[in-house]
Write an enzyme that holds these catalytic residues in place. Sequence first.
Site, PDB file in Angstrom:
ATOM      1  N   ASP A  12       0.857  -1.180   0.000  1.00 50.24           N
ATOM      2  CA  ASP A  12       0.000   0.000   0.000  1.00 50.24           C
ATOM      3  C   ASP A  12       0.895   1.232   0.000  1.00 50.24           C
ATOM      4  OD1 ASP A  12      -2.249  -1.508   0.024  1.00 50.24           O
ATOM      5  OD2 ASP A  12      -2.736  -1.190   2.143  1.00 50.24           O
ATOM      6  N   ASP A 131     -14.180  -5.154  -4.456  1.00 50.15           N
ATOM      7  CA  ASP A 131     -14.218  -5.146  -2.991  1.00 50.15           C
ATOM      8  C   ASP A 131     -15.644  -5.510  -2.587  1.00 50.15           C
ATOM      9  OD1 ASP A 131     -11.650  -4.237  -3.111  1.00 50.15           O
ATOM     10  OD2 ASP A 131     -12.069  -2.199  -2.426  1.00 50.15           O
TER      11      ASP A 131
END
Lengths: 260, 206
Positions: A12, A131
């Site tokens: 990330d 997601d």
Amino acid sequence: MTLKVRIIPCLDVKDGRVVKGVQFEGLRDAGDPVEQAQFYDGEGADEICFLDISASHEGRGTLLDVVRRTAEVCFTPLTVGGGVRTTDDFRALLLAGADKVAINTSAVKDPSLVTAAARRFGAQCVVVAIDAKQTGPEQWEIFTHGGRNATGIDALAFAKDVVDRGAGELLVTSMDKDGTKSGYDLALTRAIADSVSVPVIASGGVGNLDDLVAGVTQGHANAVLAASIFHFRTHTLAEARAALAAAGAKVRQPIQGNLR
Amino acid sequence: MLTLIDYGSGNLRSAEKALVAAGARDVCVTADPDRIAKADQIVLPGVGAFADCAANLAAVDGLREALETRVRGEGAAFLGICVGMQLLADVGIEFGSTPGLGWIGGKTSVIRPGSSELKVPHMGWNTAEPTKNAVFDAAWGGAQDVYFVHSFAFRAAHNPDVAAWCTYGADRFAAAVAKDNIMGVQFHPEKSQRAGLALLEEWLKQ
């Protein structure tokens, strides 16, 4: 001989720096995504994934620089996602050195982007990141904006739709499992993997090597993505390969025979 | 001088960096036919659809002619990567049929692994098994896993032109083709870590 299960460490990145601090020894700058990517390249990662979580325009500009510098030193396939809205965003990332580009919120808002990008750059570089949260038995809903916004869209129907529109791969993340270290949502992964013709990457929730194995054997994923178990050196990529191989999955040996 | 052909169809940056890491000096990224006319080594990358790449190649004035002269006429070393390799075929069969360079006999057609569990695109690391080829012998001395991303494959008209094979389910196709000074690889050496760099290194040396 056949295609091998891919093991993908995911970083990330925010404003050009790795978040969820990684504690490798021997890195000059542990917050530099390029150094970490290079480390995984050396360990024989099958692919590397950068997810940009920068909120600002400046942060995104920094990402392009990170991708450029990574492409100079890493000879591993690189997927980059986060904040991609247009085919020009695709082009900028591909030119910087990304091999595949992942889109999430934009694909939900405007599914025609999937088709446009697949036509312009080829389906092989269009990854749709899904997601999803469970809303009932064998039922999941799409969430956007990093899991904050519900959409009312059924995850399985969405997966089939984006593949029809030209997505070359799906990155399936369970928002229920992400960060829990309790394993992938195997039912979600399997439901999607069994109903689309393109490869599926399982993501969200890996806490140990058994979770990676289950992603393949029970989730039917073609690739397994994980972050913290690799970043915190809970396990090495070699250990992950060995666990998958022991369970009967085909994995890559980074170097064979007399290649030096 | 090595020229890496910039015709709007490839991941040029990755290919350039890998060639440099493999020992290439003096890499020129260009589509200028005058530069290609002087190149000792020529690399043609290619990503996306066969027809788009063929159209992009045709769209640069004089490029096709310069390649014909320099590679086929004068024997400069040529390496095609991914769709750059497929363009060596006579014809690409992918949403209709499109003529290729025709330097190595064959056509491309869709991959058929023969099981719904085996996904297409053929995406990821698979084994390239070399036949008898000096560059592969020197680089690997056996089979290696390398990175593939493609939905169509090169079907060579003559098996001796296949420098390496790849098997995916029920399908078996050329991982690499080679004939005289011309070579093409379906996989991405620039994304295949040490196996890829070792191959580029040996190709550069020949």
